[in-house]
Write a protein that holds these residues in place. Sequence first.
Motif, PDB file in Angstrom:
ATOM      1  N   ASN A  71       0.911  -1.244   0.027  1.00 36.78           N
ATOM      2  CA  ASN A  71      -0.068   0.044   0.195  1.00 36.78           C
ATOM      3  C   ASN A  71       0.764   1.279   0.079  1.00 36.78           C
ATOM      4  N   ALA A  72       0.535   2.232   1.065  1.00 37.07           N
ATOM      5  CA  ALA A  72       1.367   3.505   0.972  1.00 37.07           C
ATOM      6  C   ALA A  72       2.745   3.143   1.511  1.00 37.07           C
ATOM      7  N   ARG A  73       3.650   4.180   1.181  1.00 39.69           N
ATOM      8  CA  ARG A  73       5.025   3.924   1.531  1.00 39.69           C
ATOM      9  C   ARG A  73       5.275   3.897   3.195  1.00 39.69           C
ATOM     10  N   THR A  74       6.397   2.669   3.424  1.00 34.12           N
ATOM     11  CA  THR A  74       6.490   2.696   4.825  1.00 34.12           C
ATOM     12  C   THR A  74       7.416   3.798   5.305  1.00 34.12           C
ATOM     13  N   THR A  75       6.992   4.366   6.414  1.00 33.56           N
ATOM     14  CA  THR A  75       7.571   5.503   6.869  1.00 33.56           C
ATOM     15  C   THR A  75       8.430   5.324   8.387  1.00 33.56           C
ATOM     16  N   ILE A  76       9.456   6.116   8.674  1.00 27.34           N
ATOM     17  CA  ILE A  76       9.975   6.065   9.862  1.00 27.34           C
ATOM     18  C   ILE A  76      10.244   7.387  10.313  1.00 27.34           C
ATOM     19  N   THR A  77       9.881   7.663  11.361  1.00 25.08           N
ATOM     20  CA  THR A  77      10.037   9.070  11.964  1.00 25.08           C
ATOM     21  C   THR A  77      10.946   9.170  13.254  1.00 25.08           C
ATOM     22  N   PHE A  78      11.825  10.068  13.354  1.00 24.21           N
ATOM     23  CA  PHE A  78      12.688  10.291  14.434  1.00 24.21           C
ATOM     24  C   PHE A  78      12.422  11.851  15.005  1.00 24.21           C
ATOM     25  N   ASN A  79      12.361  12.056  16.332  1.00 25.17           N
ATOM     26  CA  ASN A  79      12.184  13.200  17.002  1.00 25.17           C
ATOM     27  C   ASN A  79      13.426  13.878  17.338  1.00 25.17           C
ATOM     28  N   THR A  80      14.597  13.132  16.970  1.00 19.83           N
ATOM     29  CA  THR A  80      16.123  13.698  17.231  1.00 19.83           C
ATOM     30  C   THR A  80      16.658  13.470  15.923  1.00 19.83           C
ATOM     31  N   ALA A  91      16.125  14.980  12.443  1.00 17.64           N
ATOM     32  CA  ALA A  91      14.642  14.750  12.728  1.00 17.64           C
ATOM     33  C   ALA A  91      13.917  14.920  11.730  1.00 17.64           C
ATOM     34  N   GLY A  92      12.946  14.037  11.854  1.00 19.19           N
ATOM     35  CA  GLY A  92      11.790  13.998  10.792  1.00 19.19           C
ATOM     36  C   GLY A  92      11.569  12.866  10.283  1.00 19.19           C
ATOM     37  N   SER A  93      10.781  12.865   9.117  1.00 18.62           N
ATOM     38  CA  SER A  93      10.231  11.359   8.692  1.00 18.62           C
ATOM     39  C   SER A  93      10.967  11.073   7.131  1.00 18.62           C
ATOM     40  N   TYR A  94      10.746   9.899   7.185  1.00 16.53           N
ATOM     41  CA  TYR A  94      11.619   9.331   5.949  1.00 16.53           C
ATOM     42  C   TYR A  94      10.853   7.830   5.377  1.00 16.53           C
ATOM     43  N   ALA A  95      10.877   8.015   3.995  1.00 14.76           N
ATOM     44  CA  ALA A  95      10.286   6.477   3.492  1.00 14.76           C
ATOM     45  C   ALA A  95      11.215   5.717   3.598  1.00 14.76           C
ATOM     46  N   ILE A  96      10.924   4.298   3.902  1.00 14.75           N
ATOM     47  CA  ILE A  96      11.999   3.308   3.984  1.00 14.75           C
ATOM     48  C   ILE A  96      11.753   2.392   2.445  1.00 14.75           C
ATOM     49  N   PHE A  97      12.872   2.477   1.667  1.00 14.80           N
ATOM     50  CA  PHE A  97      12.767   1.682   0.452  1.00 14.80           C
ATOM     51  C   PHE A  97      14.048   0.805   0.574  1.00 14.80           C
ATOM     52  N   THR A 111      13.510  11.138   1.394  1.00 11.92           N
ATOM     53  CA  THR A 111      12.813  12.426   2.149  1.00 11.92           C
ATOM     54  C   THR A 111      11.502  12.513   1.616  1.00 11.92           C
ATOM     55  N   GLU A 112      11.230  11.963   0.580  1.00  6.19           N
ATOM     56  CA  GLU A 112       9.736  12.036   0.278  1.00  6.19           C
ATOM     57  C   GLU A 112       8.889  10.890   0.408  1.00  6.19           C
ATOM     58  N   THR A 113       7.974  11.260   1.470  1.00  4.77           N
ATOM     59  CA  THR A 113       7.275  10.174   2.083  1.00  4.77           C
ATOM     60  C   THR A 113       6.007  10.090   1.643  1.00  4.77           C
ATOM     61  N   GLY A 114       5.340  11.017   0.679  1.00  2.70           N
ATOM     62  CA  GLY A 114       3.997  10.839   0.346  1.00  2.70           C
ATOM     63  C   GLY A 114       3.838   9.715  -0.750  1.00  2.70           C
ATOM     64  N   GLY A 117       3.925   3.047  -3.201  1.00  2.00           N
ATOM     65  CA  GLY A 117       4.727   2.364  -4.024  1.00  2.00           C
ATOM     66  C   GLY A 117       6.279   3.173  -4.104  1.00  2.00           C
ATOM     67  N   THR A 118       6.771   2.680  -5.127  1.00  2.00           N
ATOM     68  CA  THR A 118       8.133   3.572  -5.255  1.00  2.00           C
ATOM     69  C   THR A 118       7.903   4.843  -6.528  1.00  2.00           C
ATOM     70  N   PRO A 119       8.711   5.668  -6.091  1.00  2.00           N
ATOM     71  CA  PRO A 119       8.535   6.895  -7.124  1.00  2.00           C
ATOM     72  C   PRO A 119       8.677   6.551  -8.568  1.00  2.00           C
ATOM     73  N   GLN A 120       7.891   7.045  -9.150  1.00  2.00           N
ATOM     74  CA  GLN A 120       8.121   6.971 -10.796  1.00  2.00           C
ATOM     75  C   GLN A 120       9.481   7.098 -11.401  1.00  2.00           C
ATOM     76  N   GLU A 121       9.818   8.071 -10.927  1.00  2.00           N
ATOM     77  CA  GLU A 121      11.246   8.518 -11.159  1.00  2.00           C
ATOM     78  C   GLU A 121      12.210   8.644  -9.829  1.00  2.00           C
ATOM     79  N   TRP A 122      12.962   7.766  -9.683  1.00  2.00           N
ATOM     80  CA  TRP A 122      13.983   7.651  -8.393  1.00  2.00           C
ATOM     81  C   TRP A 122      14.871   9.024  -8.388  1.00  2.00           C
ATOM     82  N   ASP A 123      14.735   9.695  -7.354  1.00  2.00           N
ATOM     83  CA  ASP A 123      15.733  10.880  -7.247  1.00  2.00           C
ATOM     84  C   ASP A 123      16.938  10.770  -6.206  1.00  2.00           C
TER      85      ASP A 123
END
Length: 280
Positions: A71-80, A91-97, A111-114, A117-123
């Motif tokens: 489904n949506a991208r797996t995300t991990i968030t750290f507050n430090t 500190a912030g949120s990241y998509a895990i690929f 850095t793009e969490t929204g 699946g995987t981005p159409q164009e990997w950056d």
Amino acid sequence: MKKIIYFALAFAVCIPMLAQIQSPQPSPAAKIMQRVGLTDVTVEYSRPSMRGRTIFGDLVPFDKIWRTGANARTTITFNTDIMVGDRSLKAGSYAIFTKPSASSWDVYFYTETGGGGTPQEWDESKVAAMVSAEVMTMEMPVETFTITIDDLHNSGATLGMLWENTYVGVPFTVPSKEMTMKSIESVMAGPSGNDYFAAASYYFQEGEDLEQAKKWVDKAVSMNSNAFWMMRLQSLIYAKMGDKKGAIEAAKKSLAVAKAANNADYVKLNEDSLKEWGAM
């Protein structure tokens, strides 16, 4: 009467159309919240199951970017800020690929969490960190894809990913030592000027012990020579205690510093008070 009957029938027909069928999702959502040292870590992902399928090298191809879940991208968030491998993650949120292979995985913090699946164009510019992790084979298969935060210690933990007969662990470290030392130094050094100012402000506003408020505001001003707002409170406390001379002296200091800081609000406040006290 017929119109009423027709309306009632039409309404009755619409009710089933508005209803939504609820059924179990094939890849249910999951959320992990874990404190690691002094850092809060949150993982949000969806959990697909094997259901008799071969996973790695088939359903999840080798050497291709995988969303690491469903489904949506797996995300991990750290507050430090944290460290993963030799890379620092803010500190912030990241998509895990991930890019699985038979012997190791490349794990990406993107850095793009929204999106799903995987981005159409990997950056590559959005890859905040990438680490390689060795594949460990498990004797007992894991039916449902699972992410864990294990091997907890004061300075870090391991982000684990398990499915089929595969386990991959990514160690990360957190700044517990630095944060603890800073906390110790702050507490052992005693209250800050802002702490004294806040206490004095509360006592002044609530009509509490003005002698104590005076001690606190004097301490705050002594620790912050350019804090015109603290000097302003000092002048008001002195005035309320009947010390007109002290109030004027404090207001003049506050006025001078406020002018230097180009703070028109405090310039006016002090000038108004000085006029009221006959000093201008």
